[in-house]
Design a protein around this motif. Structure first.
Motif, short mmCIF file in Angstrom:
data_model
loop_
_atom_site.label_atom_id
_atom_site.label_comp_id
_atom_site.label_asym_id
_atom_site.label_seq_id
_atom_site.Cartn_x
_atom_site.Cartn_y
_atom_site.Cartn_z
N PHE A 39 75.96 14.45 57.29
CA PHE A 39 77.07 15.14 56.64
C PHE A 39 77.91 15.87 57.67
N GLU A 40 79.24 15.75 57.51
CA GLU A 40 80.14 16.44 58.45
C GLU A 40 80.88 17.58 57.75
N ASP A 41 81.68 17.30 56.69
CA ASP A 41 82.40 18.36 55.99
C ASP A 41 82.92 17.82 54.66
N LEU A 42 83.71 18.64 53.96
CA LEU A 42 84.34 18.26 52.71
C LEU A 42 85.85 18.17 52.91
N ARG A 43 86.47 17.29 52.14
CA ARG A 43 87.93 17.21 52.15
C ARG A 43 88.41 16.82 50.78
N SER A 44 89.70 16.95 50.53
CA SER A 44 90.28 16.62 49.23
C SER A 44 90.20 15.12 48.99
N ASP A 55 81.61 15.20 45.80
CA ASP A 55 80.64 16.30 45.69
C ASP A 55 80.99 17.07 44.41
N TRP A 56 80.24 16.78 43.32
CA TRP A 56 80.60 17.31 42.01
C TRP A 56 80.39 18.82 41.93
N LYS A 57 79.39 19.33 42.61
CA LYS A 57 79.17 20.79 42.58
C LYS A 57 80.28 21.52 43.30
N ALA A 58 80.65 21.03 44.47
CA ALA A 58 81.75 21.67 45.21
C ALA A 58 83.06 21.53 44.46
N THR A 59 83.26 20.38 43.78
CA THR A 59 84.47 20.17 42.98
C THR A 59 84.56 21.19 41.86
N ALA A 60 83.41 21.43 41.20
CA ALA A 60 83.40 22.40 40.09
C ALA A 60 83.72 23.81 40.58
N VAL A 67 85.48 15.39 48.36
CA VAL A 67 84.55 14.33 48.75
C VAL A 67 83.85 14.72 50.04
N ARG A 68 82.63 14.21 50.18
CA ARG A 68 81.86 14.46 51.40
C ARG A 68 82.28 13.48 52.49
#
Length: 289
Positions: A39-44, A55-60, A67-68
């Motif tokens: 895993f590196e990071d999250l982006r739109s 990433d549904w938890k981060a989206t919520a 997305v991861r």
């Protein structure tokens, strides 16, 4: 001196005026399954992203779809393992030298590997010699690999000893790699089968068999350039030729069954012109599997 790689590139075409190179490029990734899970990071989220990467938890929590992102897969190493013994200086199924067919197989897959930024290495040998070239990612290095293979094959070479070469690969190639074995049209013995099973567990294993010449199809042809031929009286004996054909077909089927049971991708190639479509078929079969 003409470049062997340039000759290989010129053959990478198929009918219907489409470049086989592009088709093979699309299938090359099936040599290695999976992808990096670091895993590196999250982006739109953007159109075209994989749904499974959301990433549904981060989206919520964030209120927007995220997305991861993962780190890229490390560079792969493709080891070409060849039999450079006397057997490979004989004639292939369509009358060409087996070494020419083997050279085409290494050239096509090696060029695809280099195009994708992967490294290619050579480990080949016979009963007396071992030839090793380190893993590098350049067309110049691939040219050296091809020239080493081309120079090693001759009727004066020592006897083939595939078991010795496979044992060397199993013992010395520690890091998981793509191992492409190119060898003679011979039945695997018990020890060779054990080594294949071990290599299959250690690496991504691909096996290409260069088919023997059909002594009945080519009048006047010989497996090796020693002048010996099947006598005409035997060549025209229908019962004998039918028995020989049945024996050859059974041997080919038995070999394919063995590789299927071992879970090893395998293809038998008999002539240089069949290398590209045969490899395309092999890679597609791996992708479906």
């Amino acid at each position: 001196m003409d470049s062997l790689l340039v000759r290989i590139k010129s053959r990478m075409f198929i009918h219907a005026h489409r470049k086989a190179l592009h088709l093979l490029d699309g299938e090359y990734g099936s040599l290695v399954t999976g992808r990096s899970m670091d895993f590196e990071d999250l982006r739109s989220y953007v159109a075209g992203d994989e749904v499974r990467d959301i990433d549904w938890k981060a989206t919520a929590r964030h209120g927007a779809t995220l997305v991861r992102r993962y780190t890229a897969l490390r560079r792969q190493t493709v080891y070409f393992v060849l039999d450079t013994g006397r057997n490979m200086a004989a004639r292939a199924a369509d009358g060409e030298r087996k070494s020419e067919v083997a050279l085409a197989v290494v050239g096509v897959l090696g060029y695809l590997a280099v195009r994708h930024g992967d490294e290619v290495a050579l480990l080949s040998g016979d009963a007396e010699r071992t030839i090793r070239l380190p893993a590098r990612s350049s067309e110049d290095h691939l040219e050296r690999v091809l020239r080493s293979i081309d120079a090693a094959h001759s009727l004066d070479s020592p006897q083939s000893d595939l078991e010795r070469t496979l044992r060397l690969v199993a013992r010395t190639v520690r890091r998981r790699a793509i191992v492409v074995v190119v060898t003679d049209d011979a039945t695997l013995g018990a020890e060779q089968t054990r080594l294949v099973r071990r290599l299959r567990a250690q690496h991504e294993l691909v096996w290409v068999t260069v088919g023997d010449i059909d002594p009945l199809r080519f009048a006047g042809a010989t497996a090796v350039d020693d002048g010996w031929q099947i006598p005409e009286a035997l060549r025209t004996d229908r019962r004998l030729t039918a028995e020989l054909t049945r024996s050859i077909d059974e041997e080919i089927l038995d070999r394919q069954t063995t590789f299927d049971d071992l879970g090893v991708s395998h293809r038998r190639v008999g002539r240089v012109d069949d290398v590209v479509p045969s490899l395309l078929h092999l890679l597609k079969a791996r992708s479906r599997a």
